[in-house]
Motif scaffolding. Structure first.
Motif, PDB file in Angstrom:
ATOM      1  N   LEU A   1       0.837  -1.191   0.000  1.00 14.52           N
ATOM      2  CA  LEU A   1       0.000   0.000   0.000  1.00 14.52           C
ATOM      3  C   LEU A   1       0.874   1.245   0.000  1.00 14.52           C
ATOM      4  CD1 LEU A   1      -2.557  -1.137   2.732  1.00 14.52           C
ATOM      5  CD2 LEU A   1      -2.719  -1.433   0.251  1.00 14.52           C
ATOM      6  N   HIS A   2       0.810   2.012  -1.079  1.00 16.04           N
ATOM      7  CA  HIS A   2       1.516   3.281  -1.181  1.00 16.04           C
ATOM      8  C   HIS A   2       0.540   4.370  -0.740  1.00 16.04           C
ATOM      9  CE1 HIS A   2       4.771   1.572  -3.860  1.00 16.04           C
ATOM     10  NE2 HIS A   2       3.822   0.663  -3.976  1.00 16.04           N
ATOM     11  N   LEU A   3       0.825   5.056   0.363  1.00 18.83           N
ATOM     12  CA  LEU A   3      -0.123   6.000   0.952  1.00 18.83           C
ATOM     13  C   LEU A   3       0.463   7.405   1.020  1.00 18.83           C
ATOM     14  CD1 LEU A   3      -1.552   3.985   3.995  1.00 18.83           C
ATOM     15  CD2 LEU A   3      -2.574   4.276   1.750  1.00 18.83           C
ATOM     16  N   ASP A   4      -0.261   8.359   0.460  1.00 17.65           N
ATOM     17  CA  ASP A   4       0.074   9.761   0.636  1.00 17.65           C
ATOM     18  C   ASP A   4      -0.209  10.152   2.087  1.00 17.65           C
ATOM     19  OD1 ASP A   4       0.585  12.513  -0.008  1.00 17.65           O
ATOM     20  OD2 ASP A   4      -1.588  12.806  -0.140  1.00 17.65           O
ATOM     21  N   LEU A   5       0.367  11.250   2.534  1.00 18.14           N
ATOM     22  CA  LEU A   5       0.151  11.707   3.903  1.00 18.14           C
ATOM     23  C   LEU A   5      -0.806  12.892   3.974  1.00 18.14           C
ATOM     24  CD1 LEU A   5       3.729  11.465   5.491  1.00 18.14           C
ATOM     25  CD2 LEU A   5       1.895   9.774   5.447  1.00 18.14           C
ATOM     26  N   ASN A   6      -0.372  14.056   3.514  1.00 17.00           N
ATOM     27  CA  ASN A   6      -1.149  15.288   3.689  1.00 17.00           C
ATOM     28  C   ASN A   6      -2.466  15.234   2.927  1.00 17.00           C
ATOM     29  OD1 ASN A   6       2.054  16.452   3.334  1.00 17.00           O
ATOM     30  ND2 ASN A   6       0.990  16.752   5.264  1.00 17.00           N
ATOM     31  N   ASN A   7      -3.551  15.468   3.666  1.00 18.59           N
ATOM     32  CA  ASN A   7      -4.920  15.443   3.134  1.00 18.59           C
ATOM     33  C   ASN A   7      -5.376  14.063   2.688  1.00 18.59           C
ATOM     34  OD1 ASN A   7      -5.129  18.197   3.576  1.00 18.59           O
ATOM     35  ND2 ASN A   7      -4.479  18.715   1.502  1.00 18.59           N
ATOM     36  N   THR A   8      -4.596  13.031   2.983  1.00 19.37           N
ATOM     37  CA  THR A   8      -5.000  11.648   2.708  1.00 19.37           C
ATOM     38  C   THR A   8      -5.007  10.853   4.006  1.00 19.37           C
ATOM     39  OG1 THR A   8      -4.118  11.691   0.450  1.00 19.37           O
ATOM     40  CG2 THR A   8      -4.466   9.530   1.447  1.00 19.37           C
ATOM     41  N   LEU A   9      -3.860  10.781   4.650  1.00 17.65           N
ATOM     42  CA  LEU A   9      -3.737  10.068   5.920  1.00 17.65           C
ATOM     43  C   LEU A   9      -3.748  11.027   7.104  1.00 17.65           C
ATOM     44  CD1 LEU A   9      -3.232   7.310   7.273  1.00 17.65           C
ATOM     45  CD2 LEU A   9      -0.787   7.713   6.989  1.00 17.65           C
ATOM     46  N   ALA A  10      -3.282  12.243   6.876  1.00 19.68           N
ATOM     47  CA  ALA A  10      -3.227  13.255   7.931  1.00 19.68           C
ATOM     48  C   ALA A  10      -3.893  14.526   7.429  1.00 19.68           C
ATOM     49  CB  ALA A  10      -1.773  13.553   8.316  1.00 19.68           C
TER      50      ALA A  10
ATOM     51  N   SER B   1       1.619  17.330 -14.038  1.00 17.05           N
ATOM     52  CA  SER B   1       0.967  16.265 -14.805  1.00 17.05           C
ATOM     53  C   SER B   1       1.468  14.905 -14.325  1.00 17.05           C
ATOM     54  CB  SER B   1       1.278  16.414 -16.295  1.00 17.05           C
ATOM     55  OG  SER B   1       2.651  16.144 -16.552  1.00 17.05           O
ATOM     56  N   SER B   2       0.838  13.864 -14.825  1.00 18.13           N
ATOM     57  CA  SER B   2       1.248  12.512 -14.430  1.00 18.13           C
ATOM     58  C   SER B   2       2.685  12.218 -14.844  1.00 18.13           C
ATOM     59  CB  SER B   2       0.311  11.482 -15.061  1.00 18.13           C
ATOM     60  OG  SER B   2       0.397  11.516 -16.477  1.00 18.13           O
ATOM     61  N   GLN B   3       3.158  12.877 -15.880  1.00 22.32           N
ATOM     62  CA  GLN B   3       4.518  12.627 -16.361  1.00 22.32           C
ATOM     63  C   GLN B   3       5.574  12.897 -15.295  1.00 22.32           C
ATOM     64  OE1 GLN B   3       5.432  14.705 -19.984  1.00 22.32           O
ATOM     65  NE2 GLN B   3       7.546  13.942 -20.087  1.00 22.32           N
ATOM     66  N   GLY B   4       5.287  13.853 -14.400  1.00 20.52           N
ATOM     67  CA  GLY B   4       6.238  14.164 -13.344  1.00 20.52           C
ATOM     68  C   GLY B   4       5.784  13.722 -11.971  1.00 20.52           C
ATOM     69  N   GLY B   5       4.733  12.916 -11.910  1.00 22.37           N
ATOM     70  CA  GLY B   5       4.173  12.520 -10.629  1.00 22.37           C
ATOM     71  C   GLY B   5       4.976  11.457  -9.908  1.00 22.37           C
ATOM     72  N   LYS B   6       4.451  11.016  -8.781  1.00 21.11           N
ATOM     73  CA  LYS B   6       5.102   9.974  -7.990  1.00 21.11           C
ATOM     74  C   LYS B   6       5.110   8.666  -8.796  1.00 21.11           C
ATOM     75  CE  LYS B   6       3.106  12.045  -3.812  1.00 21.11           C
ATOM     76  NZ  LYS B   6       2.215  11.841  -2.637  1.00 21.11           N
ATOM     77  N   PRO B   7       6.273   8.116  -9.078  1.00 22.99           N
ATOM     78  CA  PRO B   7       6.313   6.912  -9.924  1.00 22.99           C
ATOM     79  C   PRO B   7       5.786   5.678  -9.196  1.00 22.99           C
ATOM     80  CG  PRO B   7       8.517   7.475  -9.162  1.00 22.99           C
ATOM     81  CD  PRO B   7       7.613   8.591  -8.713  1.00 22.99           C
ATOM     82  N   LEU B   8       5.041   4.878  -9.936  1.00 20.33           N
ATOM     83  CA  LEU B   8       4.515   3.607  -9.422  1.00 20.33           C
ATOM     84  C   LEU B   8       4.705   2.560 -10.499  1.00 20.33           C
ATOM     85  CD1 LEU B   8       2.909   1.934  -7.315  1.00 20.33           C
ATOM     86  CD2 LEU B   8       0.836   2.588  -8.572  1.00 20.33           C
TER      87      LEU B   8
ATOM     88  N   PHE C   1      -2.077   2.445  -4.802  1.00 20.76           N
ATOM     89  CA  PHE C   1      -1.669   3.807  -4.441  1.00 20.76           C
ATOM     90  C   PHE C   1      -2.918   4.591  -4.039  1.00 20.76           C
ATOM     91  CE2 PHE C   1       2.337   6.276  -5.265  1.00 20.76           C
ATOM     92  CZ  PHE C   1       1.996   7.374  -4.489  1.00 20.76           C
ATOM     93  N   ILE C   2      -2.869   5.232  -2.860  1.00 23.81           N
ATOM     94  CA  ILE C   2      -3.978   6.043  -2.353  1.00 23.81           C
ATOM     95  C   ILE C   2      -3.458   7.458  -2.120  1.00 23.81           C
ATOM     96  CG2 ILE C   2      -5.704   6.316  -0.536  1.00 23.81           C
ATOM     97  CD1 ILE C   2      -5.502   3.309  -0.035  1.00 23.81           C
ATOM     98  N   ASP C   3      -4.055   8.424  -2.838  1.00 21.41           N
ATOM     99  CA  ASP C   3      -3.585   9.807  -2.775  1.00 21.41           C
ATOM    100  C   ASP C   3      -4.751  10.722  -3.117  1.00 21.41           C
ATOM    101  OD1 ASP C   3      -2.324  12.399  -3.606  1.00 21.41           O
ATOM    102  OD2 ASP C   3      -0.458  11.275  -3.311  1.00 21.41           O
ATOM    103  N   ASP C   4      -4.921  11.811  -2.356  1.00 22.49           N
ATOM    104  CA  ASP C   4      -6.050  12.706  -2.620  1.00 22.49           C
ATOM    105  C   ASP C   4      -5.906  13.472  -3.924  1.00 22.49           C
ATOM    106  OD1 ASP C   4      -5.318  15.915  -1.460  1.00 22.49           O
ATOM    107  OD2 ASP C   4      -3.901  14.274  -1.261  1.00 22.49           O
ATOM    108  N   ASN C   5      -4.714  13.470  -4.526  1.00 19.25           N
ATOM    109  CA  ASN C   5      -4.503  14.185  -5.786  1.00 19.25           C
ATOM    110  C   ASN C   5      -4.496  13.274  -7.007  1.00 19.25           C
ATOM    111  OD1 ASN C   5      -4.263  17.099  -5.489  1.00 19.25           O
ATOM    112  ND2 ASN C   5      -2.567  16.650  -4.101  1.00 19.25           N
ATOM    113  N   ILE C   6      -4.932  12.048  -6.867  1.00 19.92           N
ATOM    114  CA  ILE C   6      -5.107  11.190  -8.040  1.00 19.92           C
ATOM    115  C   ILE C   6      -6.373  11.644  -8.759  1.00 19.92           C
ATOM    116  CG2 ILE C   6      -5.629   8.860  -8.836  1.00 19.92           C
ATOM    117  CD1 ILE C   6      -3.906   7.782  -6.590  1.00 19.92           C
ATOM    118  N   ARG C   7      -6.236  11.947 -10.036  1.00 23.30           N
ATOM    119  CA  ARG C   7      -7.374  12.414 -10.834  1.00 23.30           C
ATOM    120  C   ARG C   7      -7.432  11.644 -12.143  1.00 23.30           C
ATOM    121  NH1 ARG C   7      -8.407  16.626  -7.602  1.00 23.30           N
ATOM    122  NH2 ARG C   7      -6.614  17.720  -6.724  1.00 23.30           N
ATOM    123  N   LEU C   8      -8.595  11.719 -12.795  1.00 26.28           N
ATOM    124  CA  LEU C   8      -8.793  11.006 -14.051  1.00 26.28           C
ATOM    125  C   LEU C   8      -8.104  11.695 -15.219  1.00 26.28           C
ATOM    126  CD1 LEU C   8     -12.567  10.041 -13.702  1.00 26.28           C
ATOM    127  CD2 LEU C   8     -10.551   8.667 -13.160  1.00 26.28           C
ATOM    128  N   ASN C   9      -7.702  12.936 -15.032  1.00 26.27           N
ATOM    129  CA  ASN C   9      -7.068  13.712 -16.087  1.00 26.27           C
ATOM    130  C   ASN C   9      -5.548  13.605 -15.959  1.00 26.27           C
ATOM    131  OD1 ASN C   9      -6.212  15.569 -17.944  1.00 26.27           O
ATOM    132  ND2 ASN C   9      -7.422  17.271 -17.148  1.00 26.27           N
TER     133      ASN C   9
END
Length: 292
Positions: A13-22, A241-248, A261-269
């Motif tokens: 489980l890859h978890l973001d922190l700010n605004n996701t877990l905290a 953009s996704s091109q520079g995002g957190k790699p998975l 991966f769980i992150d509040d900034n994951i979007r469909l765009n």
């Protein structure tokens, strides 16, 4: 005789922190109330009216648009830490109040697990649902690991809090002491460039320069809980953009490990999302992971 049940895959489980877990962000000075307002901006849907005025298309927050043509408030105006205190955000004020109350710490503040927010009130540093998740996975005897992935600066504090919780110090989750999960308190870093992705944590150093599978193998064999600060400047240089995002890294042929991966900034765009999925293909003659 019934066939044996297939072994369940290991969860990573890859978890973001700010605004996701905290519900806070020390880098920006946002407390729980402001963080919750920021989240609601991305879950409230409307559209500009004929004269350019904002019109709500739904009074219920959701992660997906409620109807064709709906856009979220965040995409038009960005995150607003005072969203529900403004006239336009008034329809969501009671919702903000209710969920902020759910985040309130009950009883005497705890120096590790609670944080002071707006109006001198204290709130949970980490969402209780995270500790419920750990208890549930343990109860179901799942093989799992947790990797915190953040652009922010709160990782050392979160790692310390999780370590204390697993020692049984959380007053609401004393049974966590029964989990035999190691916590690596050393925070790592992930840095990206056009040539490679490099991971460092203490003496550990892994790069994709020679072998793109190295980081997939690293995370797939991850044990316990640990965390890494991802490369915010690289995301910004790529226009968020996704091109520079957190790699998975994802191997669709691997039947032994399941990365989530769980992150509040994951979007469909793809032009406005925070995770960069990278699929791994089989090399010629390479067998399927997990025995085919």
């Amino acid at each position: 005789m019934s066939a044996p049940r297939p072994a369940r895959r290991k969860l990573v489980l890859h978890l973001d922190l700010n605004n996701t877990l905290a519900a806070l962000d020390s880098a920006t000075g946002q407390g729980p109330g402001a963080a919750l307002n920021g989240f609601l901006c991305g879950a409230a849907w409307g559209a500009p009216g004929p004269a350019g005025e904002w019109q709500w298309l739904s009074d219920s927050p959701s992660l997906l648009p409620p109807c064709p043509g709906a856009v979220n408030f965040y995409s038009q105006y960005g995150r607003d830490a005072t969203f529900t205190d403004t006239e336009v955000g008034r329809p969501f004020r009671s919702l903000h109040t209710h969920h902020l109350q759910l985040l309130e710490w009950q009883g005497r503040p705890h120096k590790v697990f609670s944080v002071q927010g707006e109006h001198a009130k204290h709130y949970h540093l980490m969402l209780p649902s995270f500790f419920h998740l750990l208890e549930t996975l343990h109860r179901e005897r799942r093989h799992f690991a947790v990797v915190f992935r953040t652009f922010g600066t709160d990782l050392p504090r979160i790692l310390h809090a999780v370590h204390c919780a697993l020692e049984g110090q959380h007053p609401q989750f004393p049974a966590l002491r029964d989990l035999t999960l190691p916590v690596e308190l050393t925070a790592g870093r992930i840095r990206c460039s056009r040539r490679e992705v490099v991971l460092n944590r203490g003496p550990e150093h892994v790069s994709t320069r020679d072998d793109g599978r190295k980081l997939y193998s690293y995370f797939s064999s991850f044990q316990g809980l640990g965390g890494f600060q991802d490369h915010f400047d690289w995301w910004a240089r790529n226009q968020f953009s996704s091109q520079g995002g957190k790699p998975l890294w994802i191997d669709p042929h691997d039947s032994t490990v399941h990365h989530i991966f769980i992150d509040d900034n994951i979007r469909l765009n793809d032009s406005d999302t925070i995770v960069c999925p990278q699929g791994l293909l089989l090399a010629p003659g390479e067998p399927l992971a997990g025995g085919g």
